[in-house]
Scaffold this active site. Sequence first.
Site, PDB file in Angstrom:
ATOM      1  CB  CYS A 132      28.838 -12.513  38.633  1.00  0.00           C
ATOM      2  SG  CYS A 132      27.860 -13.550  39.744  1.00  0.00           S
ATOM      3  CB  CYS A 135      28.597 -16.161  38.065  1.00  0.00           C
ATOM      4  SG  CYS A 135      27.121 -15.199  38.429  1.00  0.00           S
ATOM      5  CG  ASP A 136      32.167 -16.065  36.160  1.00  0.00           C
ATOM      6  OD1 ASP A 136      31.489 -17.046  35.780  1.00  0.00           O
ATOM      7  OD2 ASP A 136      32.035 -14.924  35.680  1.00  0.00           O
TER       8      ASP A 136
END
Length: 315
Positions: A132, A135-136
């Site tokens: 992701c 997300c990261d």
Amino acid sequence: MEKVIVLGTGPAGLTAAIYLARANMKPVVIEGDEPGGQLTLTTEVENFPGFETGIMGPELINNMRKQAERFGAEFKRGWVTEADFSSKPFKLKVEGLGEVLTEALIISTGASAKMLNIPGEKELLGQGVSTCATCDGFFFRQKKVVVIGGGDSAMEEATFLTKFADEVEIVHRRHELRASKIMQERAKQNNKIKWNLNKTPIEVLGDGKKVTGLKVKDNDTGEEHIIETDGIFVAIGHKPNTGFLNGQLETDEVGYIIVKPGSTKTNVPGVFACGDVQDNQYRQAITAAGTGCMAALDAERYLEGHATQDWSQTL
């Protein structure tokens, strides 16, 4: 017989459980082999509102679970192997629990990222291997990262990562990309994106604490070489966890559950879907939690048999 069962313990299922428990619906939450879903594989979560300095994924899930339990949600461990929506109450066959009956059902079983299943990938998940970018990506500022995949998702992930990383290298096992032309062109016009096509990833390398490289094989020559990188984003698609439904609910061609617009209602009255199992676009913890709230309110309305309700009484 249960009044309402929630399948899954990711952000969607746990939010649904919190709302249902606070409304005195006494929800039973069935968690499978991977309690907490994909958030438990995430390290620091910095985009969930309310945590100024971020929070670890497993800690966020644990807090949600405790909150649901505080209001009376009951958790049971089991794996649903079969569902029967042909009559009411609905019947679930749950490995470890036997047959379970329920008046209403909320499905929040999520979607699993497809993985490469190569050495080092699982061991370094959350330590440089991610599924992701949203997300990261923030954690790879001024770093070099690799995106594996050739579809629209891979192009989108790579383009997003250029906001943070100094260099993004796309690795794909074919000469041709599967992505739409517009997504390909957008990626090709980005000077931060490099290309490494017709290469098959064969091993993720690390120093025991973080990713250091990706070993690939040239599909024409068979030669192997190592791409040095700080992070690897696997972007080869997701698979919704809907196999146990056996076609009883309306889904798209991939298997994501189709819900009625503006709701979490499926084509079977009394069965609701929330989170990534019905979302092939956003796949974020906060959007999953939002639909979990919606599913709880939809289920409560269904169980009480009212066309309208003052939801402020349950907030």
